[in-house]
Design a protein around this motif. Structure first.
Motif, PDB file in Angstrom:
ATOM      1  N   VAL A  59       0.844  -1.199   0.000  1.00 27.89           N
ATOM      2  CA  VAL A  59       0.000   0.000   0.000  1.00 27.89           C
ATOM      3  C   VAL A  59       0.880   1.250   0.000  1.00 27.89           C
ATOM      4  O   VAL A  59       0.621   2.202  -0.745  1.00 27.89           O
ATOM      5  N   THR A  60       1.932   1.256   0.797  1.00 21.40           N
ATOM      6  CA  THR A  60       2.848   2.397   0.852  1.00 21.40           C
ATOM      7  C   THR A  60       3.525   2.620  -0.496  1.00 21.40           C
ATOM      8  O   THR A  60       3.582   3.753  -0.999  1.00 21.40           O
ATOM      9  N   ILE A  61       4.049   1.556  -1.094  1.00 23.38           N
ATOM     10  CA  ILE A  61       4.687   1.658  -2.412  1.00 23.38           C
ATOM     11  C   ILE A  61       3.700   2.214  -3.427  1.00 23.38           C
ATOM     12  O   ILE A  61       4.037   3.088  -4.235  1.00 23.38           O
ATOM     13  N   THR A  62       2.476   1.704  -3.388  1.00 21.04           N
ATOM     14  CA  THR A  62       1.454   2.135  -4.351  1.00 21.04           C
ATOM     15  C   THR A  62       1.120   3.611  -4.203  1.00 21.04           C
ATOM     16  O   THR A  62       1.079   4.349  -5.190  1.00 21.04           O
ATOM     17  N   VAL A  63       0.896   4.063  -2.980  1.00 22.02           N
ATOM     18  CA  VAL A  63       0.532   5.466  -2.753  1.00 22.02           C
ATOM     19  C   VAL A  63       1.647   6.394  -3.222  1.00 22.02           C
ATOM     20  O   VAL A  63       1.403   7.369  -3.948  1.00 22.02           O
ATOM     21  N   PHE A  64       2.882   6.097  -2.838  1.00 21.95           N
ATOM     22  CA  PHE A  64       3.996   6.948  -3.237  1.00 21.95           C
ATOM     23  C   PHE A  64       4.235   6.893  -4.745  1.00 21.95           C
ATOM     24  O   PHE A  64       4.540   7.914  -5.371  1.00 21.95           O
ATOM     25  N   SER A  65       4.109   5.717  -5.342  1.00 24.68           N
ATOM     26  CA  SER A  65       4.335   5.572  -6.782  1.00 24.68           C
ATOM     27  C   SER A  65       3.295   6.328  -7.603  1.00 24.68           C
ATOM     28  O   SER A  65       3.625   6.977  -8.597  1.00 24.68           O
ATOM     29  N   VAL A  66       2.043   6.256  -7.196  1.00 24.34           N
ATOM     30  CA  VAL A  66       0.985   6.978  -7.913  1.00 24.34           C
ATOM     31  C   VAL A  66       1.185   8.488  -7.777  1.00 24.34           C
ATOM     32  O   VAL A  66       1.086   9.224  -8.763  1.00 24.34           O
ATOM     33  N   ASN A  67       1.505   8.951  -6.582  1.00 18.64           N
ATOM     34  CA  ASN A  67       1.755  10.371  -6.381  1.00 18.64           C
ATOM     35  C   ASN A  67       2.929  10.840  -7.250  1.00 18.64           C
ATOM     36  O   ASN A  67       2.858  11.876  -7.907  1.00 18.64           O
ATOM     37  N   ALA A  68       4.001  10.070  -7.268  1.00 15.32           N
ATOM     38  CA  ALA A  68       5.169  10.424  -8.077  1.00 15.32           C
ATOM     39  C   ALA A  68       4.822  10.422  -9.561  1.00 15.32           C
ATOM     40  O   ALA A  68       5.221  11.329 -10.297  1.00 15.32           O
ATOM     41  N   GLY A  69       4.079   9.415 -10.001  1.00 12.33           N
ATOM     42  CA  GLY A  69       3.690   9.340 -11.407  1.00 12.33           C
ATOM     43  C   GLY A  69       2.859  10.531 -11.842  1.00 12.33           C
ATOM     44  O   GLY A  69       3.044  11.067 -12.942  1.00 12.33           O
ATOM     45  N   ILE A  70       1.966  10.983 -10.989  1.00  4.36           N
ATOM     46  CA  ILE A  70       1.139  12.156 -11.306  1.00  4.36           C
ATOM     47  C   ILE A  70       2.016  13.398 -11.441  1.00  4.36           C
ATOM     48  O   ILE A  70       1.860  14.182 -12.381  1.00  4.36           O
ATOM     49  N   GLN A  71       2.945  13.580 -10.512  1.00  3.00           N
ATOM     50  CA  GLN A  71       3.830  14.749 -10.569  1.00  3.00           C
ATOM     51  C   GLN A  71       4.714  14.728 -11.812  1.00  3.00           C
ATOM     52  O   GLN A  71       4.879  15.745 -12.486  1.00  3.00           O
ATOM     53  N   VAL A  72       5.280  13.575 -12.118  1.00  5.61           N
ATOM     54  CA  VAL A  72       6.173  13.455 -13.277  1.00  5.61           C
ATOM     55  C   VAL A  72       5.389  13.626 -14.571  1.00  5.61           C
ATOM     56  O   VAL A  72       5.888  14.218 -15.532  1.00  5.61           O
ATOM     57  N   ASN A  73       4.162  13.154 -14.612  1.00  8.61           N
ATOM     58  CA  ASN A  73       3.339  13.323 -15.802  1.00  8.61           C
ATOM     59  C   ASN A  73       3.074  14.801 -16.085  1.00  8.61           C
ATOM     60  O   ASN A  73       2.863  15.190 -17.225  1.00  8.61           O
TER      61      ASN A  73
END
Length: 136
Positions: A107-121
Motif C-alpha cells: 500500500v505504501t509503495i502504491t501510494v507513493f508511486s501513484v503520487n510520483a507518477g502524477i507529478q512526473v506526468n
C-alpha cells in the motif's frame, strides 16, 4: 536463404546478419515524460518496471533516466522486504503478522508511486521523501 548463404553454412561459416538495426532514436519530449511517468506508476508492481525502463531508455531520454533511477531506488528495498514478508507469512502462528506487514508495504509503495507518477506526468521531477538512492 540464398545459394551463397547455403554454401557458407555448409563450410561452417556463419552468414553475416542481414539488416542490422539502426541506433535507437532519442525520445521526444512527450515520450521522455511518458516513460518517466511509467517508471513511477510501475512501482505498483515492484522494482522490475522501473529497472526495465532504465535499462531500455536510459540513453534515449534524460528525464526518463533520472526518474527511472529515482523510482528504482525507491521501490527496490521495499519490494525485497515485501517478498521476504510474504515468505514469512507462510509460517504458522506468526504468518498473519507478516501478511499485514506485506500488505502495508505494498500500500505504501502504491501510494507513493501513484503520487510520483502524477507529478512526473505534469513534467515535474519527483523526489521521494525517503529514498536510499543506491543506484546513481
Amino acid at each position: 536463404m540464398s545459394n551463397t548463404a547455403d554454401h557458407q553454412h555448409d563450410q561452417g561459416v556463419e552468414p553475416a546478419f542481414e539488416g542490422t538495426p539502426a541506433d535507437a532514436l532519442p525520445l521526444t519530449a512527450s515520450e521522455d515524460r511518458q516513460f518517466a511517468t511509467l517508471a513511477h506508476f510501475g512501482g505498483i508492481l515492484g522494482f522490475v518496471p522501473s529497472l526495465l525502463i532504465l535499462l531500455i531508455f536510459k540513453d534515449r531520454g534524460p528525464f526518463t533516466a533520472q526518474e527511472a533511477k529515482e523510482a528504482l531506488n525507491f521501490t527496490l528495498p521495499p519490494t525485497v522486504l515485501a517478498l521476504a514478508a510474504w515468505l514469512l507469512s507462510l509460517l504458522p502462528v506468526v504468518g498473519g503478522i507478516f501478511a499485514v506487514v506485506n500488505a502495508l508495504l505494498w500500500v505504501t509503495i502504491t501510494v507513493f508511486s501513484v503520487n510520483a507518477g502524477i507529478q512526473v506526468n505534469r513534467g515535474r521531477p519527483y523526489r521521494y521523501p525517503v529514498n536510499l538512492r543506491l543506484i546513481r
